[in-house]
Design an enzyme around this catalytic site. Structure first.
Site, PDB file in Angstrom:
ATOM      1  N   ASP A   4      23.782  73.819  14.410  1.00  0.00           N
ATOM      2  CA  ASP A   4      23.707  72.360  14.287  1.00  0.00           C
ATOM      3  C   ASP A   4      25.094  71.745  14.295  1.00  0.00           C
ATOM      4  OD1 ASP A   4      20.690  71.575  13.544  1.00  0.00           O
ATOM      5  OD2 ASP A   4      21.190  73.574  12.835  1.00  0.00           O
ATOM      6  N   ARG A  13      20.182  61.885   9.812  1.00  0.00           N
ATOM      7  CA  ARG A  13      20.325  63.309   9.482  1.00  0.00           C
ATOM      8  C   ARG A  13      21.803  63.672   9.635  1.00  0.00           C
ATOM      9  NH1 ARG A  13      16.241  67.540  11.524  1.00  0.00           N
ATOM     10  NH2 ARG A  13      16.989  68.503   9.608  1.00  0.00           N
ATOM     11  N   GLY A  17      16.095  69.437  15.677  1.00  0.00           N
ATOM     12  CA  GLY A  17      16.921  70.328  16.482  1.00  0.00           C
ATOM     13  C   GLY A  17      18.099  69.545  17.024  1.00  0.00           C
ATOM     14  N   ALA A  18      19.280  70.190  16.981  1.00  0.00           N
ATOM     15  CA  ALA A  18      20.524  69.460  17.248  1.00  0.00           C
ATOM     16  C   ALA A  18      20.523  68.702  18.580  1.00  0.00           C
ATOM     17  CB  ALA A  18      21.693  70.447  17.193  1.00  0.00           C
ATOM     18  N   GLN A  41       9.790  76.207  10.868  1.00  0.00           N
ATOM     19  CA  GLN A  41       9.974  75.911  12.296  1.00  0.00           C
ATOM     20  C   GLN A  41       9.843  77.171  13.162  1.00  0.00           C
ATOM     21  OE1 GLN A  41      11.958  74.799   9.832  1.00  0.00           O
ATOM     22  NE2 GLN A  41      13.022  72.923  10.346  1.00  0.00           N
ATOM     23  N   ASN A  96      23.848  76.297  10.443  1.00  0.00           N
ATOM     24  CA  ASN A  96      22.525  76.422  11.068  1.00  0.00           C
ATOM     25  C   ASN A  96      21.478  76.418   9.953  1.00  0.00           C
ATOM     26  OD1 ASN A  96      21.041  76.798  13.583  1.00  0.00           O
ATOM     27  ND2 ASN A  96      20.461  78.790  12.751  1.00  0.00           N
ATOM     28  N   LYS A  97      20.232  76.484  10.333  1.00  0.00           N
ATOM     29  CA  LYS A  97      19.136  76.372   9.368  1.00  0.00           C
ATOM     30  C   LYS A  97      19.349  77.292   8.172  1.00  0.00           C
ATOM     31  CE  LYS A  97      16.435  74.043   9.461  1.00  0.00           C
ATOM     32  NZ  LYS A  97      16.459  72.745   8.713  1.00  0.00           N
TER      33      LYS A  97
HETATM   34  O1  MRU Z   1      16.067  70.911  10.535  1.00  0.00           O
HETATM   35  P1  MRU Z   1      15.940  71.162  11.998  1.00  0.00           P
HETATM   36  O2  MRU Z   1      14.624  71.701  12.411  1.00  0.00           O
HETATM   37  O3  MRU Z   1      16.386  69.989  12.815  1.00  0.00           O
HETATM   38  O4  MRU Z   1      16.999  72.293  12.194  1.00  0.00           O
HETATM   39  C1  MRU Z   1      17.502  72.570  13.402  1.00  0.00           C
HETATM   40  C2  MRU Z   1      17.169  73.929  13.753  1.00  0.00           C
HETATM   41  O5  MRU Z   1      16.101  74.205  14.231  1.00  0.00           O
HETATM   42  C3  MRU Z   1      18.102  74.973  13.568  1.00  0.00           C
HETATM   43  O6  MRU Z   1      19.039  74.880  12.627  1.00  0.00           O
HETATM   44  C4  MRU Z   1      18.512  75.492  14.909  1.00  0.00           C
HETATM   45  O7  MRU Z   1      18.665  76.834  14.775  1.00  0.00           O
HETATM   46  C5  MRU Z   1      19.722  74.833  15.486  1.00  0.00           C
HETATM   47  S1  MRU Z   1      19.407  73.347  16.249  1.00  0.00           S
HETATM   48  C6  MRU Z   1      19.368  73.825  17.831  1.00  0.00           C
END
Ligand code: MRU
Length: 369
Positions: free
Chosen positions: A249, A95, A55-56, A208, A259-260
């Site tokens: 992100d 990452r 998560g960011a 997630q 985003n994801k």
């Molecule tokens: O790969 P991750 O789990 O680090 O991805 C991040 C996320 O959970 C999402 O993209 C999220 O919606 C944004 S991060 C706050």
């Protein structure tokens, strides 16, 4: 946020040993609540890369503490700064998509550079790491305070009937230091007594949503339902989604959002059904140097095994099973970009704005060049 009634942040310093950083190891949730100690910059890099933390906002905060641990490890001589710069590069390489990571590393490097004595450099890196974590929690709290007005308005329009919010992945408190971004307005609405229900996308391949968002909403007793990733469009067509809130992100200065993976498809379905699509983000997720998200935002590609295998609880133990033919190849893009034109608004710690340069800069005038 509370876990079984006890308040936790996702990262904190050991109460007795200031050189040990504690995290919740998210790989085992929702089945096991495990706290891990991080003692070296290598521990931190591994925790980010292997997604013990993710998560960011949390990636940024963890990197901030990683730089503090690097300062403790660094040779106490002329090579101190070079060691720190290398540690920063090492952390940044873990990452690529969430911009909070490089933001935190740069913030640390600047803070450290401004001191002359090595003891002062270490002290400032400790202070800065704590500041980054506190800033993240504070920003997310304010996102909730601003974002709740949108849910209140929909609730008013519906005469107090349930507001159904769809979210993707985990932009909850587990993705930050506390509160979360997308979930913060939801928690605020629930705490105010609004009737709110969340559709939680499972979010393949790492799930997630199913494992983390559902768990944290459950801890806060927010009504929610997990749905397979491909259900959202159907629910939208049948009037069962009032709004979408996701996290980010990396957001460009023009309002494109990485985003994801799968977020873009939800935005397409939302616009086709005239459903408001909001992105909640602290300004630490804005990349002020980027203008074209599709062309410029680096998209992380992860291992094929995350697609081919699934993990879950089996007879009391966490087990991993193969879903696919063993030899079939798989690709695993971790993020996608939702263009600004599909987004209704950005919910930030300074208020809500339209996803375009002018509106964003009105909230953050100090970024005008
Ligand atoms: O790969 P991750 O789990 O680090 O991805 C991040 C996320 O959970 C999402 O993209 C999220 O919606 C944004 S991060 C706050």
């Amino acid at each position: 946020m509370k876990v079984n009634g006890k308040h936790y942040r996702t990262i904190w310093i050991d109460e007795t040993v200031e050189t040990v950083i504690k995290i919740i190891d998210q790989r085992f949730l929702p089945h096991k609540f495990i706290i891990e100690d991080l003692k070296t910059v290598h521990d931190v890099a591994l925790a980010i890369k292997e997604m013990h933390v993710r998560g960011a906002g949390l990636i940024g905060a963890t990197a901030g503490y990683g730089m503090y641990l690097a300062a403790l490890e660094a040779p106490q001589d002329n090579s101190f700064t070079a060691y720190l710069e290398n540690a920063g590069d090492y952390l940044k390489a873990t990452r690529p998509t969430a911009v909070n990571l490089s933001w935190a590393v740069e913030k640390q490097l600047i803070a450290i550079k401004n001191e002359t004595a090595i003891a002062d450099k270490i002290a400032i890196s400790f202070k800065t790491a704590n500041e980054i974590a506190d800033l993240d929690a504070g920003y997310c709290q304010r996102i909730g305070e601003f974002g709740v007005s949108i849910i209140e308005e929909i609730s008013r329009q519906k005469g107090g009937k349930t507001v159904n919010v769809l979210t993707h992945c985990n932009a909850g408190w587990l993705a930050f230091v506390d509160y979360g971004s997308a979930t913060s307005p939801i928690y605020a609405a629930f705490d105010k007594g609004l009737d709110v229900h969340v559709w939680v996308d499972e979010t393949r391949p790492r799930n997630q949503g199913a494992s983390l968002t559902a768990w944290e909403l459950g801890q806060h007793r927010v009504p929610h339902t997990i749905i397979p990733d491909n259900v959202g469009g159907h629910l939208m067509q049948h009037g069962q989604v009032d709004m979408v809130i996701v996290g980010s992100d990396r957001t460009t200065s023009t309002g494109d959002v990485a985003n994801k993976i799968g977020t873009y498809l939800k935005a397409l379905a939302a616009i086709d059904n005239q459903i408001p699509f909001y992105v909640a983000l602290p300004s630490t997720s804005i990349d002020w140097d980027m203008e074209n998200g599709i062309e410029e935002i680096p998209i992380e590609e992860r291992g094929a095994d995350e697609v081919k295998y699934m993990e879950g609880l089996c007879e009391g133990e966490i087990k991993r099973i193969l879903l696919t033919p063993a030899n079939s190849p798989a690709t695993n893009y971790a993020f996608d970009v939702t263009p600004a034109r599909l987004i209704t608004g950005l919910i930030t710690e300074r208020g809500i704005c339209s996803p375009n340069k002018e509106s964003i800069l009105n909230l953050f005038p100090e970024k005008k060049s």
